[in-house]
Structures are given as structure tokens and as C-alpha cells.
Design a protein around this motif. Structure first.
Motif, short mmCIF file in Angstrom:
data_model
loop_
_atom_site.label_atom_id
_atom_site.label_comp_id
_atom_site.label_asym_id
_atom_site.label_seq_id
_atom_site.Cartn_x
_atom_site.Cartn_y
_atom_site.Cartn_z
N VAL A 17 0.86 -1.19 0.00
CA VAL A 17 0.00 0.00 0.00
C VAL A 17 0.89 1.24 0.00
CG1 VAL A 17 -1.92 -1.10 1.21
CG2 VAL A 17 -0.19 0.11 2.52
N ARG A 18 0.35 2.32 -0.50
CA ARG A 18 1.09 3.58 -0.51
C ARG A 18 0.99 4.27 0.84
NH1 ARG A 18 -0.40 6.24 -6.35
NH2 ARG A 18 0.59 4.59 -7.55
N THR A 19 2.08 4.89 1.26
CA THR A 19 2.12 5.67 2.50
C THR A 19 2.81 6.99 2.21
OG1 THR A 19 4.20 4.62 3.16
CG2 THR A 19 2.18 3.60 3.95
N PRO A 20 2.19 7.85 1.40
CA PRO A 20 2.87 9.05 0.90
C PRO A 20 3.25 10.08 1.95
CG PRO A 20 0.56 9.11 0.31
CD PRO A 20 0.82 7.76 0.92
N LYS A 21 2.56 10.12 3.07
CA LYS A 21 2.85 11.15 4.07
C LYS A 21 3.42 10.57 5.36
CE LYS A 21 0.08 14.54 2.11
NZ LYS A 21 0.80 15.40 1.24
N LYS A 26 9.26 6.81 3.95
CA LYS A 26 9.06 5.71 3.01
C LYS A 26 7.70 5.85 2.33
CE LYS A 26 12.95 3.99 4.04
NZ LYS A 26 14.04 4.21 3.10
N SER A 27 7.65 5.52 1.05
CA SER A 27 6.45 5.76 0.26
C SER A 27 5.48 4.59 0.24
CB SER A 27 6.84 6.11 -1.18
OG SER A 27 7.50 5.02 -1.79
N HIS A 28 5.93 3.39 0.58
CA HIS A 28 5.08 2.20 0.55
C HIS A 28 5.35 1.32 1.77
CE1 HIS A 28 4.86 3.40 -3.64
NE2 HIS A 28 3.85 2.56 -3.81
N LEU A 40 5.96 -6.12 9.11
CA LEU A 40 5.76 -4.92 8.30
C LEU A 40 7.10 -4.47 7.72
CD1 LEU A 40 3.84 -2.57 7.46
CD2 LEU A 40 4.59 -1.42 9.53
N ILE A 41 7.11 -4.23 6.41
CA ILE A 41 8.31 -3.73 5.74
C ILE A 41 7.95 -2.43 5.03
CG2 ILE A 41 10.02 -4.16 3.94
CD1 ILE A 41 9.76 -7.12 4.57
N ARG A 42 8.70 -1.38 5.30
CA ARG A 42 8.51 -0.10 4.62
C ARG A 42 9.61 0.06 3.59
NH1 ARG A 42 4.64 2.76 6.90
NH2 ARG A 42 4.08 2.32 9.04
N PHE A 43 9.25 0.62 2.44
CA PHE A 43 10.24 0.76 1.38
C PHE A 43 9.87 1.91 0.45
CE2 PHE A 43 6.93 -2.02 -0.10
CZ PHE A 43 6.73 -1.65 -1.42
N GLY A 44 10.81 2.34 -0.36
CA GLY A 44 10.59 3.39 -1.34
C GLY A 44 10.85 4.77 -0.77
N GLN A 45 11.35 5.63 -1.62
CA GLN A 45 11.63 7.00 -1.21
C GLN A 45 10.46 7.90 -1.61
OE1 GLN A 45 15.06 8.65 -3.11
NE2 GLN A 45 14.87 10.63 -2.12
N GLN A 46 9.94 8.68 -0.66
CA GLN A 46 8.85 9.59 -0.98
C GLN A 46 9.34 10.64 -1.96
OE1 GLN A 46 7.22 11.27 2.60
NE2 GLN A 46 6.53 9.29 3.36
N ASP A 88 11.86 -3.09 -6.02
CA ASP A 88 12.07 -3.55 -7.40
C ASP A 88 10.79 -4.14 -7.98
OD1 ASP A 88 13.61 -4.25 -9.74
OD2 ASP A 88 13.59 -6.31 -9.01
N LYS A 89 9.97 -4.77 -7.15
CA LYS A 89 8.79 -5.49 -7.62
C LYS A 89 7.58 -4.59 -7.87
CE LYS A 89 5.82 -9.33 -6.46
NZ LYS A 89 5.58 -10.46 -5.61
N VAL A 90 7.40 -3.57 -7.04
CA VAL A 90 6.20 -2.73 -7.13
C VAL A 90 6.18 -1.97 -8.45
CG1 VAL A 90 5.12 -0.66 -6.16
CG2 VAL A 90 5.88 -2.47 -4.66
N LYS A 91 5.02 -1.92 -9.04
CA LYS A 91 4.84 -1.15 -10.29
C LYS A 91 4.58 0.30 -9.91
CE LYS A 91 4.96 -4.82 -12.83
NZ LYS A 91 6.22 -5.45 -12.73
#
Length: 93
Positions: A17-21, A26-28, A40-46, A88-91
Motif C-alpha cells: 500500500v502507498r504511505t505518501p505522508k 518511506k512511500s510504501h 511490516l516492511i517499509r520501502f521506497g523514497q517519498q 524492485d517489484k512494485v509497479k
């Protein structure tokens, strides 16, 4: 089946799921089943300027994705317990 973790609701295991704020930056986030224990794993740069592979993309976009995969190859290979695997996996949209 809805899973609640970290203030978010997930549709099930392995469903990002997205977590933009989120204050972590982390963005997801994703919940995985790690040996019977939800994790729970958080990943991605906002705000990252990443794009999914698409027809007619620029060479620089393709090079960015290739550089990420090369830089994080060992972490991606660890599987679902790694944030790099999910990044790497998330579209990305």
C-alpha cells in the motif's frame, strides 16, 4: 482478509500500500508472513522520480532502473524479507 499494522490496513499478505505522508520517509509498506509471524516492511523514497517500464521510455529512465537493480542485487536476492525486493517489484506510478 484485512490486516492492520502500523496504522495501515492491508488487503492481505504481500499486498503493498502507498504511505505518501508517513514520517519515516518511506512511500510504501507491505506485510509479509515471515515464518508464521506478520512482519511490516517499509520501502521506497517519498517523492522519488521513478517510473515503471513502458514503451518508448527514455534511456535515462531505463538506466536509473538498471543502476538500482545492480546496486541492490544482493538485497533483492534475499527475497520478500528485503525492502529492495519490494522496491524492485512494485509497479510505480
Amino acid at each position: 482478509m484485512t490486516i492492520k499494522r502500523g496504522g495501515h490496513s492491508f488487503q492481505g499478505f504481500d499486498k503493498p500500500v502507498r504511505t505518501p505522508k508517513h514520517p519515516s520517509g518511506k512511500s510504501h509498506a507491505v506485510v509479509i508472513n515471515d515464518g508464521g509471524n506478520p512482519r511490516l516492511i517499509r520501502f521506497g523514497q517519498q517523492g522519488a522520480k521513478t517510473k515503471r517500464p513502458r514503451k518508448g521510455e527514455t534511456a535515462s529512465d531505463k538506466a536509473k532502473r538498471a543502476a538500482f537493480k545492480a546496486r541492490h542485487a544482493k538485497n533483492i536476492a534475499k527475497g520478500k524479507t528485503s525492502a529492495a525486493f519490494w522496491a524492485d517489484k512494485v509497479k510505480w506510478s
